[in-house]
Design a protein around this motif. Structure first.
Motif, PDB file in Angstrom:
ATOM      1  N   SER A   3       0.849  -1.193   0.000  1.00 38.29           N
ATOM      2  CA  SER A   3       0.000   0.000   0.000  1.00 38.29           C
ATOM      3  C   SER A   3       0.888   1.248   0.000  1.00 38.29           C
ATOM      4  N   GLU A   4       0.240   2.415  -0.091  1.00 36.66           N
ATOM      5  CA  GLU A   4       1.016   3.656  -0.040  1.00 36.66           C
ATOM      6  C   GLU A   4       1.683   3.829   1.318  1.00 36.66           C
ATOM      7  N   LYS A   5       1.105   3.251   2.375  1.00 40.19           N
ATOM      8  CA  LYS A   5       1.743   3.297   3.688  1.00 40.19           C
ATOM      9  C   LYS A   5       3.035   2.484   3.688  1.00 40.19           C
ATOM     10  N   ASP A   6       3.022   1.341   2.987  1.00 44.27           N
ATOM     11  CA  ASP A   6       4.238   0.533   2.864  1.00 44.27           C
ATOM     12  C   ASP A   6       5.312   1.307   2.098  1.00 44.27           C
ATOM     13  N   LEU A   7       4.886   2.022   1.071  1.00 42.26           N
ATOM     14  CA  LEU A   7       5.802   2.843   0.279  1.00 42.26           C
ATOM     15  C   LEU A   7       6.454   3.908   1.161  1.00 42.26           C
ATOM     16  N   ARG A   8       5.654   4.618   1.928  1.00 44.40           N
ATOM     17  CA  ARG A   8       6.184   5.662   2.804  1.00 44.40           C
ATOM     18  C   ARG A   8       7.116   5.075   3.856  1.00 44.40           C
ATOM     19  N   ARG A   9       6.738   3.949   4.423  1.00 47.75           N
ATOM     20  CA  ARG A   9       7.566   3.292   5.447  1.00 47.75           C
ATOM     21  C   ARG A   9       8.922   2.890   4.856  1.00 47.75           C
ATOM     22  N   LEU A  10       8.907   2.299   3.663  1.00 53.84           N
ATOM     23  CA  LEU A  10      10.146   1.879   3.006  1.00 53.84           C
ATOM     24  C   LEU A  10      11.040   3.081   2.725  1.00 53.84           C
ATOM     25  N   TRP A  18      15.711   6.879  -4.657  1.00 56.16           N
ATOM     26  CA  TRP A  18      15.201   5.596  -5.150  1.00 56.16           C
ATOM     27  C   TRP A  18      14.849   5.699  -6.623  1.00 56.16           C
ATOM     28  N   SER A  19      15.240   4.707  -7.397  1.00 55.43           N
ATOM     29  CA  SER A  19      14.737   4.645  -8.772  1.00 55.43           C
ATOM     30  C   SER A  19      13.380   3.953  -8.714  1.00 55.43           C
ATOM     31  N   PRO A  20      12.514   4.229  -9.679  1.00 58.74           N
ATOM     32  CA  PRO A  20      11.229   3.530  -9.710  1.00 58.74           C
ATOM     33  C   PRO A  20      11.396   2.006  -9.735  1.00 58.74           C
ATOM     34  N   VAL A  21      12.410   1.534 -10.431  1.00 58.83           N
ATOM     35  CA  VAL A  21      12.654   0.086 -10.513  1.00 58.83           C
ATOM     36  C   VAL A  21      12.985  -0.476  -9.133  1.00 58.83           C
ATOM     37  N   GLU A  22      13.827   0.234  -8.375  1.00 57.90           N
ATOM     38  CA  GLU A  22      14.178  -0.215  -7.018  1.00 57.90           C
ATOM     39  C   GLU A  22      12.943  -0.290  -6.128  1.00 57.90           C
ATOM     40  N   GLU A  25      10.790  -3.278  -7.120  1.00 53.28           N
ATOM     41  CA  GLU A  25      11.382  -4.543  -6.664  1.00 53.28           C
ATOM     42  C   GLU A  25      11.196  -4.724  -5.164  1.00 53.28           C
ATOM     43  N   GLU A  26      11.460  -3.683  -4.392  1.00 49.53           N
ATOM     44  CA  GLU A  26      11.336  -3.774  -2.930  1.00 49.53           C
ATOM     45  C   GLU A  26       9.896  -4.041  -2.496  1.00 49.53           C
ATOM     46  N   LEU A  27       8.943  -3.428  -3.194  1.00 51.82           N
ATOM     47  CA  LEU A  27       7.529  -3.558  -2.822  1.00 51.82           C
ATOM     48  C   LEU A  27       6.833  -4.710  -3.540  1.00 51.82           C
ATOM     49  N   GLY A  28       7.471  -5.260  -4.566  1.00 47.80           N
ATOM     50  CA  GLY A  28       6.874  -6.364  -5.320  1.00 47.80           C
ATOM     51  C   GLY A  28       5.665  -5.933  -6.137  1.00 47.80           C
ATOM     52  N   VAL A  29       5.761  -4.735  -6.744  1.00 48.85           N
ATOM     53  CA  VAL A  29       4.650  -4.222  -7.541  1.00 48.85           C
ATOM     54  C   VAL A  29       5.120  -3.825  -8.931  1.00 48.85           C
ATOM     55  N   HIS A  30       4.174  -3.676  -9.837  1.00 49.68           N
ATOM     56  CA  HIS A  30       4.429  -3.210 -11.195  1.00 49.68           C
ATOM     57  C   HIS A  30       4.543  -1.692 -11.168  1.00 49.68           C
ATOM     58  N   VAL A  31       5.225  -1.124 -12.134  1.00 52.71           N
ATOM     59  CA  VAL A  31       5.428   0.326 -12.187  1.00 52.71           C
ATOM     60  C   VAL A  31       4.096   1.084 -12.252  1.00 52.71           C
TER      61      VAL A  31
END
Length: 67
Positions: A3-10, A18-22, A25-31
C-alpha cells in the motif's frame, strides 16, 4: 499487496534516492501500481519529490523529503 503506507515506510526507513525500478522490486509491484501508490501517498500528505539531473545520471529518482 503493498500500500502507499508501505511505500512511505520503506522510503523513510532508508533515506536515499530511489529509482522507480528499485521501489517496484522492494515492494513487489508493477510500475503502474507504483505510480498509483505515489499519487495516493502524495494526496495523503507525503512529501515525495522527484529529480532528474546530472547527479542521478539524468534518470528519475524519488525521495521522501523530511516530514
Amino acid at each position: 499487496m503493498a500500500s502507499e503506507k508501505d511505500l512511505r515506510r520503506l522510503m523513510a526507513s532508508r533515506r536515499k534516492l530511489w529509482s522507480p525500478v528499485e521501489l517496484c522490486e522492494e515492494l513487489g509491484v508493477h510500475v503502474c501500481v507504483l505510480a498509483r501508490m505515489l499519487d495516493k501517498a502524495r494526496k495523503a500528505g507525503a512529501n515525495i519529490q522527484m529529480t532528474n539531473n546530472e547527479q542521478t545520471g539524468h534518470s528519475n529518482k524519488l525521495w521522501l523529503a523530511e516530514v
